[in-house]
Design a protein around this motif. Structure first.
Motif, PDB file in Angstrom:
ATOM      1  N   GLN A  47      42.207  49.508  55.110  1.00 59.21           N
ATOM      2  CA  GLN A  47      42.365  49.350  53.666  1.00 59.21           C
ATOM      3  C   GLN A  47      43.358  48.235  53.343  1.00 59.21           C
ATOM      4  N   LEU A  48      44.471  48.197  54.076  1.00 55.23           N
ATOM      5  CA  LEU A  48      45.451  47.137  53.861  1.00 55.23           C
ATOM      6  C   LEU A  48      44.860  45.781  54.241  1.00 55.23           C
ATOM      7  N   ALA A  49      44.101  45.738  55.341  1.00 54.19           N
ATOM      8  CA  ALA A  49      43.478  44.482  55.763  1.00 54.19           C
ATOM      9  C   ALA A  49      42.504  43.969  54.712  1.00 54.19           C
ATOM     10  N   MET A  50      41.746  44.889  54.089  1.00 49.23           N
ATOM     11  CA  MET A  50      40.804  44.484  53.051  1.00 49.23           C
ATOM     12  C   MET A  50      41.549  43.938  51.830  1.00 49.23           C
ATOM     13  N   CYS A  51      42.660  44.578  51.479  1.00 50.55           N
ATOM     14  CA  CYS A  51      43.466  44.082  50.338  1.00 50.55           C
ATOM     15  C   CYS A  51      43.997  42.682  50.641  1.00 50.55           C
ATOM     16  N   LEU A  52      44.430  42.460  51.871  1.00 51.18           N
ATOM     17  CA  LEU A  52      44.937  41.136  52.258  1.00 51.18           C
ATOM     18  C   LEU A  52      43.805  40.117  52.300  1.00 51.18           C
ATOM     19  N   GLN A  53      42.612  40.546  52.699  1.00 43.19           N
ATOM     20  CA  GLN A  53      41.455  39.648  52.725  1.00 43.19           C
ATOM     21  C   GLN A  53      41.058  39.237  51.307  1.00 43.19           C
ATOM     22  N   LEU A  54      41.305  40.142  50.354  1.00 39.99           N
ATOM     23  CA  LEU A  54      41.002  39.839  48.950  1.00 39.99           C
ATOM     24  C   LEU A  54      42.080  38.976  48.289  1.00 39.99           C
ATOM     25  N   ALA A  55      43.177  38.747  48.989  1.00 40.29           N
ATOM     26  CA  ALA A  55      44.323  38.051  48.392  1.00 40.29           C
ATOM     27  C   ALA A  55      43.955  36.713  47.743  1.00 40.29           C
ATOM     28  N   PRO A  56      43.130  35.856  48.379  1.00 42.24           N
ATOM     29  CA  PRO A  56      42.792  34.587  47.722  1.00 42.24           C
ATOM     30  C   PRO A  56      42.093  34.778  46.368  1.00 42.24           C
ATOM     31  N   ILE A  57      41.202  35.772  46.277  1.00 42.87           N
ATOM     32  CA  ILE A  57      40.502  36.031  45.019  1.00 42.87           C
ATOM     33  C   ILE A  57      41.478  36.590  43.989  1.00 42.87           C
ATOM     34  N   VAL A  58      42.316  37.540  44.425  1.00 47.82           N
ATOM     35  CA  VAL A  58      43.306  38.121  43.514  1.00 47.82           C
ATOM     36  C   VAL A  58      44.244  37.038  42.990  1.00 47.82           C
ATOM     37  N   ARG A  59      44.662  36.149  43.884  1.00 46.36           N
ATOM     38  CA  ARG A  59      45.601  35.100  43.492  1.00 46.36           C
ATOM     39  C   ARG A  59      44.973  34.164  42.456  1.00 46.36           C
ATOM     40  N   THR A  60      43.675  33.957  42.559  1.00 43.55           N
ATOM     41  CA  THR A  60      42.968  33.124  41.581  1.00 43.55           C
ATOM     42  C   THR A  60      42.865  33.830  40.230  1.00 43.55           C
ATOM     43  N   CYS A  61      42.727  35.155  40.267  1.00 42.69           N
ATOM     44  CA  CYS A  61      42.554  35.918  39.026  1.00 42.69           C
ATOM     45  C   CYS A  61      43.863  36.121  38.266  1.00 42.69           C
ATOM     46  N   LEU A  62      44.967  36.239  38.977  1.00 48.00           N
ATOM     47  CA  LEU A  62      46.224  36.638  38.342  1.00 48.00           C
ATOM     48  C   LEU A  62      46.655  35.745  37.178  1.00 48.00           C
ATOM     49  N   PRO A  63      46.561  34.412  37.281  1.00 46.23           N
ATOM     50  CA  PRO A  63      46.967  33.598  36.121  1.00 46.23           C
ATOM     51  C   PRO A  63      46.099  33.815  34.883  1.00 46.23           C
ATOM     52  N   ARG A  64      44.883  34.334  35.081  1.00 43.70           N
ATOM     53  CA  ARG A  64      43.951  34.542  33.966  1.00 43.70           C
ATOM     54  C   ARG A  64      43.958  35.983  33.450  1.00 43.70           C
ATOM     55  N   LEU A  65      44.595  36.874  34.213  1.00 40.29           N
ATOM     56  CA  LEU A  65      44.459  38.298  33.935  1.00 40.29           C
ATOM     57  C   LEU A  65      44.947  38.670  32.542  1.00 40.29           C
ATOM     58  N   SER A  66      46.067  38.110  32.118  1.00 43.81           N
ATOM     59  CA  SER A  66      46.592  38.448  30.784  1.00 43.81           C
ATOM     60  C   SER A  66      45.621  38.018  29.689  1.00 43.81           C
ATOM     61  N   GLU A  67      44.911  36.905  29.905  1.00 44.49           N
ATOM     62  CA  GLU A  67      43.907  36.459  28.931  1.00 44.49           C
ATOM     63  C   GLU A  67      42.696  37.385  28.948  1.00 44.49           C
ATOM     64  N   TRP A  68      42.315  37.831  30.133  1.00 44.95           N
ATOM     65  CA  TRP A  68      41.157  38.713  30.246  1.00 44.95           C
ATOM     66  C   TRP A  68      41.371  40.024  29.496  1.00 44.95           C
ATOM     67  N   VAL A  69      42.593  40.554  29.524  1.00 46.69           N
ATOM     68  CA  VAL A  69      42.824  41.856  28.887  1.00 46.69           C
ATOM     69  C   VAL A  69      43.334  41.730  27.451  1.00 46.69           C
ATOM     70  N   SER A  70      43.651  40.504  27.019  1.00 49.22           N
ATOM     71  CA  SER A  70      44.115  40.332  25.638  1.00 49.22           C
ATOM     72  C   SER A  70      42.979  39.906  24.712  1.00 49.22           C
ATOM     73  N   ARG A  71      42.225  38.891  25.148  1.00 46.08           N
ATOM     74  CA  ARG A  71      41.116  38.434  24.307  1.00 46.08           C
ATOM     75  C   ARG A  71      40.010  37.873  25.200  1.00 46.08           C
ATOM     76  N   MET A  72      39.070  38.713  25.502  1.00 45.68           N
ATOM     77  CA  MET A  72      37.972  38.312  26.378  1.00 45.68           C
ATOM     78  C   MET A  72      36.980  37.436  25.610  1.00 45.68           C
ATOM     79  N   SER A  73      36.598  36.340  26.239  1.00 41.04           N
ATOM     80  CA  SER A  73      35.579  35.451  25.677  1.00 41.04           C
ATOM     81  C   SER A  73      34.421  35.368  26.670  1.00 41.04           C
ATOM     82  N   ASP A  74      33.342  34.722  26.271  1.00 39.83           N
ATOM     83  CA  ASP A  74      32.190  34.569  27.171  1.00 39.83           C
ATOM     84  C   ASP A  74      32.591  33.818  28.438  1.00 39.83           C
ATOM     85  N   GLU A  75      33.407  32.796  28.272  1.00 38.92           N
ATOM     86  CA  GLU A  75      33.840  32.003  29.429  1.00 38.92           C
ATOM     87  C   GLU A  75      34.707  32.837  30.371  1.00 38.92           C
ATOM     88  N   ARG A  76      35.621  33.617  29.781  1.00 37.12           N
ATOM     89  CA  ARG A  76      36.501  34.457  30.601  1.00 37.12           C
ATOM     90  C   ARG A  76      35.716  35.578  31.281  1.00 37.12           C
TER      91      ARG A  76
END
Length: 443
Positions: free
Chosen positions: A148-177
């Motif tokens: 489970q920990l290995a899978m979380c670490l394997q997902l790290a690149p995707i998570v890292r890409t999402c994190l800067p956008r996450l606040s926008e995703w949960v505040s005001r979702m648009s079609d692009e987001r």
């Protein structure tokens, strides 16, 4: 000046390395003014080195940092020591990459986005965890499920890409987001069919309110119905939020007024959270009144309203106990309040119970109208104020004249009544009562 013995310094090193982040910050502040000649200078160096080490570690392993903390039941989480053990093992196994990561943890480097070496180190850790022959990570495997920990670490690149956008995703979702969120979910599912739901769970850990991940789920699945979502691979997230709602209702039903203001406010904040969670479900999921989640939410909303109304109704009784009265005459009508009874000092235990009840009512201001029990709250406040207003006048009279009781006790009860009216009205009204009390004493 004598130096700290080597064995004692090693003990201090161990304590510093295992100290929680908050304790480490406190130590750093306390030792900030220590001179180089001080006996505590080596301790300051240890604290500074550990602070720097954690800064690098938390940047490299950022995607799993919030997972290594206490989370709700059913959430993906790991024991807190996992974070430091993974980083220690990585530094031993891949020292060149770890040094490169440390060198690129300067603010001007991080402004350009996370360096690729961060994700490289996470991949190295994931592969090492899955390799039973790699003894470097044995201490980590002993604490948690390595896969489970290995899978979380394997997902790290995707998570890292999402994190800067996450606040926008949960505040005001648009079609692009929404498209970006779906793409991230699709990328995770290419790793494993279980990785998509895991990605959402990991992202929820990075939110101040984990239940707001429903907005991302809604975008990924195009606002699904509750029947579809309840049978999907991410149903556990919705079930977890529903269980939290039900736990909050139970908390409001059973919290003890004896806990005082803190307990009252905490219970009211749980009620506020439930109101927000119900709204989130309504906005993110197409609920059916006969659907598995629509039915539960409707029942939960009704139960929370009943719980809040029931606890508010108990406030009048708690106020009576805290501010005792005596009948004006033997012929007084049954239920008549009478005048203030100023024979005994205020009972702190009874005052705490009253504060707990009143703080609960005051804190419900933010959600009562929206949740459907605003009218009940207003009626309770009206009743409480009709009790407090004449009581304050009675006690003021005694404080001025000494007629009808102990003037010293009257002053103490005035202060209590002022603190209570701050809950039922506002601080300004309470201050007026206190000024009138001061004027009565001075007269």
């Amino acid at each position: 000046m004598a130096a700290i013995a080597a064995h004692k310094l090693q003990l201090i090193r161990t304590l510093v390395e295992t100290a929680p982040d908050a304790a480490l910050r406190s130590l750093e502040l306390a030792l900030a003014g220590t001179s180089a000649q001080s006996m505590l200078a080596p301790v300051r160096e240890l604290v500074e080195d550990e602070t720097s080490n954690r800064f690098v570690r938390n940047n490299v392993l950022g995607p799993i940092v919030p997972l290594c903390a206490a989370r709700g039941e059913g959430c993906v989480s790991f024991p807190a020591p996992v974070l430091s053990r993974v980083w220690r093992a990585l530094k031993g196994m891949a020292p060149r990459e770890a040094q490169d990561a440390a060198a690129k943890c300067n603010p001007w480097d991080l402004e350009q986005g996370p360096p690729p070496v961060f994700d490289e180190l996470c991949k190295i850790a994931a592969a090492a965890l899955r390799d039973p022959g790699n003894a470097t990570f044995d201490s980590v495997r002993s604490l948690c499920d390595p896969e489970q920990l290995a899978m979380c670490l394997q997902l790290a690149p995707i998570v890292r890409t999402c994190l800067p956008r996450l606040s926008e995703w949960v505040s005001r979702m648009s079609d692009e987001r929404a498209a970006a969120a779906r793409l991230a979910y699709s990328d995770a599912c290419r790793i494993s069919e279980d990785a998509g739901p895991l990605l959402l769970d990991v992202l929820s850990a990075h939110l101040p309110d984990e239940w707001r991940i429903l907005r991302v789920i809604s975008a990924v699945m195009d606002r699904p119905s509750d029947r579809y979502l309840a049978s999907s691979e991410v149903s556990h997230i919705g079930e977890r939020i529903l269980s939290d709602i039900e736990a909050s209702i139970a908390h409001v039903e059973t919290f003890n007024f004896a806990g005082g203001e803190k307990a009252g406010r905490e219970a009211a904040q749980r009620a506020q959270k439930v109101q927000l969670q119900v709204v989130e479900f309504n906005q993110s999921v197409e609920l059916n009144k006969d659907g598995p989640w629509g039915r539960r939410l409707a029942r939960a909303k009704l139960n929370m309203a009943k719980a809040c109304e029931g606890r508010m109704d108990q406030a009048d009784r708690e106020l009576d106990k805290a501010l005792p009265t005596r009948p004006i005459s033997m012929l007084a009508k049954k239920g008549a309040r009478g005048v203030a009874k100023l024979t005994d000092a205020p009972d702190e235990a009874l005052l705490d119970r009253a504060r707990g009840a009143l703080a609960f009512i005051a804190e419900l201001r933010a959600c009562a109208d929206k949740a459907g029990y605003g009218t009940s709250r207003n009626k309770v406040l009206e009743k409480l104020n009709s009790r407090l207003d004449p009581y304050i006048e009675d006690v003021l009279h005694v404080a001025r004249t000494g007629d009808g009781g102990d003037a010293g006790l009257a002053v103490r009860y005035l202060d209590v009544a002022a603190s209570f009216i701050a809950y039922t009205r506002d601080d300004k009204t309470a201050e007026i009562v206190r000024r009138r009390a001061a004027a009565a004493i001075a007269a």
